[in-house]
Design a protein around this motif. Structure first.
Motif, mmCIF file in Angstrom:
data_model
loop_
_atom_site.group_PDB
_atom_site.id
_atom_site.type_symbol
_atom_site.label_atom_id
_atom_site.label_comp_id
_atom_site.label_asym_id
_atom_site.label_seq_id
_atom_site.Cartn_x
_atom_site.Cartn_y
_atom_site.Cartn_z
ATOM 1 N N GLN A 1 0.812 -1.208 0.000
ATOM 2 C CA GLN A 1 0.000 0.000 0.000
ATOM 3 C C GLN A 1 0.846 1.259 0.000
ATOM 4 O O GLN A 1 1.775 1.404 0.800
ATOM 5 C CB GLN A 1 -0.925 0.013 1.216
ATOM 6 C CG GLN A 1 -1.904 1.191 1.226
ATOM 7 C CD GLN A 1 -2.909 1.084 2.349
ATOM 8 O OE1 GLN A 1 -2.986 0.083 3.048
ATOM 9 N NE2 GLN A 1 -3.697 2.122 2.535
ATOM 10 N N ASP A 2 0.528 2.182 -0.908
ATOM 11 C CA ASP A 2 1.168 3.494 -1.047
ATOM 12 C C ASP A 2 2.642 3.419 -1.436
ATOM 13 O O ASP A 2 3.334 4.436 -1.441
ATOM 14 C CB ASP A 2 1.051 4.317 0.257
ATOM 15 C CG ASP A 2 -0.387 4.679 0.573
ATOM 16 O OD1 ASP A 2 -1.153 4.937 -0.375
ATOM 17 O OD2 ASP A 2 -0.744 4.702 1.764
ATOM 18 N N GLN A 3 3.120 2.234 -1.806
ATOM 19 C CA GLN A 3 4.545 2.078 -2.129
ATOM 20 C C GLN A 3 4.718 1.298 -3.429
ATOM 21 O O GLN A 3 4.879 0.070 -3.425
ATOM 22 C CB GLN A 3 5.272 1.347 -0.995
ATOM 23 C CG GLN A 3 5.254 2.088 0.329
ATOM 24 C CD GLN A 3 5.983 1.322 1.415
ATOM 25 O OE1 GLN A 3 6.949 0.612 1.151
ATOM 26 N NE2 GLN A 3 5.524 1.471 2.644
ATOM 27 N N PRO A 4 4.696 1.989 -4.564
ATOM 28 C CA PRO A 4 4.951 1.290 -5.823
ATOM 29 C C PRO A 4 6.351 0.695 -5.831
ATOM 30 O O PRO A 4 7.302 1.305 -5.357
ATOM 31 C CB PRO A 4 4.804 2.389 -6.870
ATOM 32 C CG PRO A 4 5.007 3.665 -6.127
ATOM 33 C CD PRO A 4 4.494 3.426 -4.748
ATOM 34 N N ALA A 5 6.452 -0.525 -6.357
ATOM 35 C CA ALA A 5 7.753 -1.208 -6.375
ATOM 36 C C ALA A 5 8.755 -0.453 -7.234
ATOM 37 O O ALA A 5 9.918 -0.310 -6.888
ATOM 38 C CB ALA A 5 7.577 -2.632 -6.891
ATOM 39 N N ASP A 6 8.289 0.058 -8.362
ATOM 40 C CA ASP A 6 9.116 0.882 -9.241
ATOM 41 C C ASP A 6 8.178 1.586 -10.212
ATOM 42 O O ASP A 6 6.966 1.481 -10.117
ATOM 43 C CB ASP A 6 10.166 0.029 -9.983
ATOM 44 C CG ASP A 6 9.535 -1.135 -10.732
ATOM 45 O OD1 ASP A 6 8.509 -0.932 -11.411
ATOM 46 O OD2 ASP A 6 10.065 -2.253 -10.617
ATOM 47 N N GLY A 7 8.758 2.303 -11.167
ATOM 48 C CA GLY A 7 7.930 3.079 -12.088
ATOM 49 C C GLY A 7 7.084 2.243 -13.019
ATOM 50 O O GLY A 7 6.170 2.763 -13.664
ATOM 51 N N SER A 8 7.354 0.938 -13.080
ATOM 52 C CA SER A 8 6.600 0.087 -14.001
ATOM 53 C C SER A 8 5.389 -0.572 -13.352
ATOM 54 O O SER A 8 4.583 -1.191 -14.049
ATOM 55 C CB SER A 8 7.512 -1.007 -14.568
ATOM 56 O OG SER A 8 7.930 -1.887 -13.539
ATOM 57 N N GLU A 9 5.248 -0.469 -12.020
ATOM 58 C CA GLU A 9 4.116 -1.118 -11.365
ATOM 59 C C GLU A 9 2.848 -0.298 -11.550
ATOM 60 O O GLU A 9 2.781 0.874 -11.174
ATOM 61 C CB GLU A 9 4.364 -1.318 -9.863
ATOM 62 C CG GLU A 9 3.214 -2.084 -9.205
ATOM 63 C CD GLU A 9 3.351 -2.247 -7.698
ATOM 64 O OE1 GLU A 9 2.455 -2.859 -7.094
ATOM 65 O OE2 GLU A 9 4.342 -1.740 -7.127
ATOM 66 N N SER A 10 1.853 -0.919 -12.120
ATOM 67 C CA SER A 10 0.569 -0.256 -12.309
ATOM 68 C C SER A 10 -0.351 -0.578 -11.142
ATOM 69 O O SER A 10 -0.313 -1.689 -10.604
ATOM 70 C CB SER A 10 -0.092 -0.723 -13.606
ATOM 71 O OG SER A 10 0.685 -0.378 -14.726
ATOM 72 N N PRO A 11 -1.194 0.360 -10.720
ATOM 73 C CA PRO A 11 -2.132 0.070 -9.635
ATOM 74 C C PRO A 11 -3.148 -0.985 -10.058
ATOM 75 O O PRO A 11 -3.481 -1.125 -11.235
ATOM 76 C CB PRO A 11 -2.791 1.418 -9.359
ATOM 77 C CG PRO A 11 -2.594 2.213 -10.602
ATOM 78 C CD PRO A 11 -1.312 1.741 -11.204
ATOM 79 N N ALA A 12 -3.642 -1.734 -9.076
ATOM 80 C CA ALA A 12 -4.612 -2.784 -9.315
ATOM 81 C C ALA A 12 -5.557 -2.872 -8.111
ATOM 82 O O ALA A 12 -5.357 -2.186 -7.102
ATOM 83 C CB ALA A 12 -3.914 -4.121 -9.548
ATOM 84 N N PHE A 13 -6.582 -3.711 -8.217
ATOM 85 C CA PHE A 13 -7.511 -3.918 -7.114
ATOM 86 C C PHE A 13 -7.001 -5.023 -6.180
ATOM 87 O O PHE A 13 -6.510 -6.055 -6.645
ATOM 88 C CB PHE A 13 -8.894 -4.304 -7.640
ATOM 89 C CG PHE A 13 -9.596 -3.212 -8.394
ATOM 90 C CD1 PHE A 13 -10.158 -2.126 -7.715
ATOM 91 C CD2 PHE A 13 -9.709 -3.260 -9.775
ATOM 92 C CE1 PHE A 13 -10.810 -1.117 -8.406
ATOM 93 C CE2 PHE A 13 -10.368 -2.261 -10.473
ATOM 94 C CZ PHE A 13 -10.915 -1.179 -9.787
ATOM 95 N N TYR A 14 -7.173 -4.796 -4.886
ATOM 96 C CA TYR A 14 -6.779 -5.778 -3.868
ATOM 97 C C TYR A 14 -7.881 -5.853 -2.817
ATOM 98 O O TYR A 14 -8.383 -4.810 -2.359
ATOM 99 C CB TYR A 14 -5.463 -5.402 -3.201
ATOM 100 C CG TYR A 14 -4.290 -5.359 -4.134
ATOM 101 C CD1 TYR A 14 -3.540 -6.500 -4.369
ATOM 102 C CD2 TYR A 14 -3.940 -4.181 -4.790
ATOM 103 C CE1 TYR A 14 -2.441 -6.470 -5.240
ATOM 104 C CE2 TYR A 14 -2.860 -4.138 -5.669
ATOM 105 C CZ TYR A 14 -2.115 -5.292 -5.880
ATOM 106 O OH TYR A 14 -1.048 -5.261 -6.743
#
Length: 222
Positions: free
Chosen positions: A206-219
């Motif tokens: 949550q609130d921490q994208p792994a890197d610039g390539s990670e797109s948000p998704a539903f969880y």
């Protein structure tokens, strides 16, 4: 009747205020999703809900049935008859150009197992498509239109399921037919005995994208 509450939360920074997409909710009936029964947008249209960081959508398992004459994807649903209240294990019948009030279905229409979750329209005319509404507690909204043509005078069994999808779409609105491809949507249901479900749109952490390539998704949160 079950009163369901769907809570949708957004990670910091993923809710784009300039987006015109709508977050759409559809319910499975007769094995398919084909009507958006509720939606909201960061830039809402007139009468549409605005998406915020925390959002709650409420709906129930109270149902109505009615007929519509047309079925066309992305087309407005036009009622041909007044809706009739109905519950699992009941039926309505087409008589004298109207639907009767609901009554208990016997085993010739619904088996004991079917009666737990299905209801029936009897003597359905060939020229109409059966449709189902559900209550939000304050109003009624269409959740399904039968896409199939049936022989005149037959019975149509309708089975709402505890299965829902969330997806983004830039044209969808309530009271419109929109056929949903399940592979493009996020599926969820309400756990047995629990009428609340919380879902987050964001990153794996949550609130921490792994890197610039990670797109948000539903969880699913709980």
């Amino acid at each position: 009747m079950v009163k369901n509450s769907l809570i949708i939360k957004f990670d910091h920074g993923v809710l784009d205020a300039s987006s015109t997409d709508s977050l759409c909710i559809s319910k499975k009936v007769n094995g398919i999703y084909n009507v958006v029964f509720d939606n909201a947008s960061p830039r809402p249209k007139v009468g549409q809900k605005k998406l915020l960081t925390n959002n709650t959508f409420k709906f129930t398992t109270d149902y109505q049935v009615y007929f519509t004459q047309d079925y066309e994807n992305d087309a407005l649903i036009n009622s041909a008859t007044d809706p009739k209240d109905i519950a699992p294990g009941q039926y309505v019948e087409w008589k004298e150009n109207d639907l009767t009030e609901a009554a208990k279905a016997d085993v010739s229409l619904l088996t004991a197992d079917q009666a737990k979750g299905s209801f029936v329209i009897k003597n359905a005319p060939k020229q109409f498509h059966a449709a189902v509404k559900a209550s939000t507690g304050k109003s009624w909204t269409t959740i399904f239109v039968d896409p199939n043509q049936h022989m005149g005078g037959g019975t149509i069994t309708l089975t709402p399921k505890n299965e829902y999808v969330l997806y983004w779409y830039n044209l969808a609105d309530t009271e419109y037919i929109h056929e949903v491809f399940e592979g493009d949507a996020f599926k969820f249901s309400f756990p047995p005995g629990d009428s609340t479900r919380t879902i987050r749109f964001g990153y794996a952490t949550q609130d921490q994208p792994a890197d610039g390539s990670e797109s948000p998704a539903f969880y699913v949160v709980d």
